[in-house]
Design a protein around this motif. Structure first.
Motif, PDB file in Angstrom:
ATOM      1  N   ILE A  71      -0.395  -3.862   1.505  1.00 30.02           N
ATOM      2  CA  ILE A  71       0.354  -2.913   2.307  1.00 30.02           C
ATOM      3  C   ILE A  71      -0.736  -1.406   1.809  1.00 30.02           C
ATOM      4  O   ILE A  71      -0.637  -1.296   0.490  1.00 30.02           O
ATOM      5  N   GLN A  72      -1.288  -1.422   2.737  1.00 26.21           N
ATOM      6  CA  GLN A  72      -2.898  -0.322   2.311  1.00 26.21           C
ATOM      7  C   GLN A  72      -2.380   0.997   2.369  1.00 26.21           C
ATOM      8  O   GLN A  72      -1.701   0.948   2.981  1.00 26.21           O
ATOM      9  N   ASP A  73      -3.025   1.674   1.619  1.00 30.84           N
ATOM     10  CA  ASP A  73      -3.089   3.587   1.634  1.00 30.84           C
ATOM     11  C   ASP A  73      -3.178   4.098   3.098  1.00 30.84           C
ATOM     12  O   ASP A  73      -1.826   5.019   3.025  1.00 30.84           O
ATOM     13  N   ASP A  74      -3.397   3.461   4.266  1.00 35.82           N
ATOM     14  CA  ASP A  74      -3.524   3.680   5.377  1.00 35.82           C
ATOM     15  C   ASP A  74      -1.758   3.964   6.181  1.00 35.82           C
ATOM     16  O   ASP A  74      -1.327   4.087   6.943  1.00 35.82           O
ATOM     17  N   GLY A  75      -0.848   2.847   5.016  1.00 36.76           N
ATOM     18  CA  GLY A  75       0.588   2.504   6.190  1.00 36.76           C
ATOM     19  C   GLY A  75       0.501   1.570   6.899  1.00 36.76           C
ATOM     20  O   GLY A  75       0.905   0.401   7.316  1.00 36.76           O
ATOM     21  N   ASN A  76      -0.626   0.217   6.988  1.00 36.89           N
ATOM     22  CA  ASN A  76      -0.856  -0.718   7.280  1.00 36.89           C
ATOM     23  C   ASN A  76      -0.575  -2.278   6.136  1.00 36.89           C
ATOM     24  O   ASN A  76      -0.697  -1.862   5.378  1.00 36.89           O
ATOM     25  N   LEU A  77       0.707  -2.850   7.325  1.00 38.34           N
ATOM     26  CA  LEU A  77       0.735  -4.064   6.135  1.00 38.34           C
ATOM     27  C   LEU A  77      -0.241  -5.079   7.064  1.00 38.34           C
ATOM     28  O   LEU A  77      -0.026  -5.054   8.053  1.00 38.34           O
ATOM     29  N   VAL A  78      -0.808  -5.555   5.987  1.00 38.22           N
ATOM     30  CA  VAL A  78      -2.680  -6.749   6.388  1.00 38.22           C
ATOM     31  C   VAL A  78      -2.156  -8.094   5.766  1.00 38.22           C
ATOM     32  O   VAL A  78      -2.464  -7.820   4.495  1.00 38.22           O
ATOM     33  N   ILE A  79      -2.443  -9.312   6.111  1.00 41.06           N
ATOM     34  CA  ILE A  79      -3.074 -10.458   6.162  1.00 41.06           C
ATOM     35  C   ILE A  79      -4.237 -10.478   6.114  1.00 41.06           C
ATOM     36  O   ILE A  79      -4.976 -10.307   7.578  1.00 41.06           O
ATOM     37  N   TYR A  80      -4.525 -11.140   5.651  1.00 40.45           N
ATOM     38  CA  TYR A  80      -7.122 -11.539   4.782  1.00 40.45           C
ATOM     39  C   TYR A  80      -7.102 -12.326   4.570  1.00 40.45           C
ATOM     40  O   TYR A  80      -6.060 -13.502   4.067  1.00 40.45           O
ATOM     41  N   ASN A  81      -7.643 -13.130   4.950  1.00 41.90           N
ATOM     42  CA  ASN A  81      -8.160 -14.417   5.003  1.00 41.90           C
ATOM     43  C   ASN A  81      -9.721 -13.871   4.642  1.00 41.90           C
ATOM     44  O   ASN A  81     -10.413 -13.821   5.547  1.00 41.90           O
ATOM     45  N   GLY A  82      -9.934 -13.274   3.155  1.00 40.62           N
ATOM     46  CA  GLY A  82     -11.261 -13.084   2.916  1.00 40.62           C
ATOM     47  C   GLY A  82     -11.139 -12.262   3.550  1.00 40.62           C
ATOM     48  O   GLY A  82     -10.782 -11.080   3.604  1.00 40.62           O
ATOM     49  N   PRO A  83     -12.886 -11.471   4.188  1.00 38.67           N
ATOM     50  CA  PRO A  83     -12.581  -9.465   5.500  1.00 38.67           C
ATOM     51  C   PRO A  83     -12.472 -10.380   6.216  1.00 38.67           C
ATOM     52  O   PRO A  83     -12.186  -8.861   7.089  1.00 38.67           O
ATOM     53  N   ILE A  84     -11.648 -10.895   6.885  1.00 44.64           N
ATOM     54  CA  ILE A  84     -11.054 -11.394   8.496  1.00 44.64           C
ATOM     55  C   ILE A  84      -9.489 -11.303   7.889  1.00 44.64           C
ATOM     56  O   ILE A  84      -8.631 -11.444   7.635  1.00 44.64           O
ATOM     57  N   VAL A  85      -8.787 -10.276   9.006  1.00 45.13           N
ATOM     58  CA  VAL A  85      -8.170 -10.191   9.225  1.00 45.13           C
ATOM     59  C   VAL A  85      -7.241 -11.057  10.041  1.00 45.13           C
ATOM     60  O   VAL A  85      -7.623 -11.049  11.443  1.00 45.13           O
ATOM     61  N   VAL A  86      -6.303 -12.009   9.895  1.00 44.47           N
ATOM     62  CA  VAL A  86      -5.792 -12.686  10.466  1.00 44.47           C
ATOM     63  C   VAL A  86      -4.479 -12.229  11.301  1.00 44.47           C
ATOM     64  O   VAL A  86      -3.811 -12.677  12.366  1.00 44.47           O
ATOM     65  N   TRP A  87      -3.615 -11.311  10.386  1.00 45.46           N
ATOM     66  CA  TRP A  87      -1.983  -9.894  10.828  1.00 45.46           C
ATOM     67  C   TRP A  87      -2.234  -8.996  10.377  1.00 45.46           C
ATOM     68  O   TRP A  87      -2.396  -8.747   9.674  1.00 45.46           O
TER      69      TRP A  87
END
Length: 93
Positions: A71-87
């Motif tokens: 849950i990032q400070d910019d408001g985005n909820l992100v799933i990462y696989n290493g440096p790659i954004v999965v969703w």
């Protein structure tokens, strides 16, 4: 909760999963039943389940060796696989 405390992901008592930024609803998955369990399996899948263990909603993908949910400070909820954004929820503060 994001590091700055402004963005929060909650599964409330009514069974709704909601991402809020500064207390305002920014994102929620579309589901047809109340949920009672949110699971991030560490392999890249974020899933929401109802009382009978039926999966209501899921994103990401299984088999991600280094999956991480942020849950990032910019408001985005992100799933990462290493440096790659999965969703990503694509929400912004």
């Amino acid at each position: 909760m994001s590091a700055d405390g402004r963005t929060l992901l909650t599964l409330d008592r009514s069974g709704k999963l909601v991402l809020t930024i500064d207390g305002k609803r920014a994102w929620a998955p579309v589901v047809n039943k109340p949920a009672n369990k949110l699971l991030f399996d560490g392999r890249g899948s974020l899933s929401l389940f109802c009382k009978d263990s039926h999966r209501l909603w899921s994103v990401g993908g299984a088999g991600q060796a280094r999956a991480e949910l942020q849950i990032q400070d910019d408001g985005n909820l992100v799933i990462y696989n290493g440096p790659i954004v999965v969703w990503a929820s694509e929400t912004r503060a």
